[in-house]
Design an enzyme around this catalytic site. Sequence first.
Site, PDB file in Angstrom:
ATOM      1  N   ARG A 233       0.827  -1.204   0.000  1.00 15.26           N
ATOM      2  CA  ARG A 233       0.000   0.000   0.000  1.00 15.26           C
ATOM      3  C   ARG A 233       0.859   1.250   0.000  1.00 15.26           C
ATOM      4  O   ARG A 233       0.558   2.212  -0.702  1.00 15.26           O
ATOM      5  CB  ARG A 233      -0.928  -0.001   1.220  1.00 15.26           C
ATOM      6  CG  ARG A 233      -1.985  -1.084   1.181  1.00 15.26           C
ATOM      7  CD  ARG A 233      -2.721  -1.187   2.489  1.00 15.26           C
ATOM      8  NE  ARG A 233      -1.754  -1.485   3.548  1.00 15.26           N
ATOM      9  CZ  ARG A 233      -1.876  -1.110   4.809  1.00 15.26           C
ATOM     10  NH1 ARG A 233      -2.926  -0.446   5.205  1.00 15.26           N
ATOM     11  NH2 ARG A 233      -0.959  -1.416   5.687  1.00 15.26           N
TER      12      ARG A 233
ATOM     13  N   ASN B 286      -6.001  -2.704   2.186  1.00 16.71           N
ATOM     14  CA  ASN B 286      -6.041  -4.160   2.249  1.00 16.71           C
ATOM     15  C   ASN B 286      -7.481  -4.598   2.452  1.00 16.71           C
ATOM     16  O   ASN B 286      -8.269  -3.884   3.071  1.00 16.71           O
ATOM     17  CB  ASN B 286      -5.197  -4.682   3.409  1.00 16.71           C
ATOM     18  CG  ASN B 286      -3.717  -4.531   3.168  1.00 16.71           C
ATOM     19  OD1 ASN B 286      -3.272  -4.353   2.048  1.00 16.71           O
ATOM     20  ND2 ASN B 286      -2.955  -4.582   4.237  1.00 16.71           N
TER      21      ASN B 286
END
Length: 75
Positions: free
Chosen positions: A3, A21
């Site tokens: 990320r 996520n």
Amino acid sequence: MYRHFTQKRATEYGVTGWVQNTPDGRVEGEIQGEDNQVQKLLQDVNDGPRHAHVTKLEKGAIETEPGEAGFEVRR
């Protein structure tokens, strides 16, 4: 890690959106910006950072988000 890699690249390319996520272990997000910058980010995401294992990149068109600023990592 993935990320933050995506956020860093998105910021470098000047695109906006988010990444997070999912409970099943996937990473999902939305990006918007100039087409060539979006394509560069998608290529980077598909390649992934070192030590990442990208199995499949799914993409599709969505409505743009007016007034969106920045790229965030959602939790």
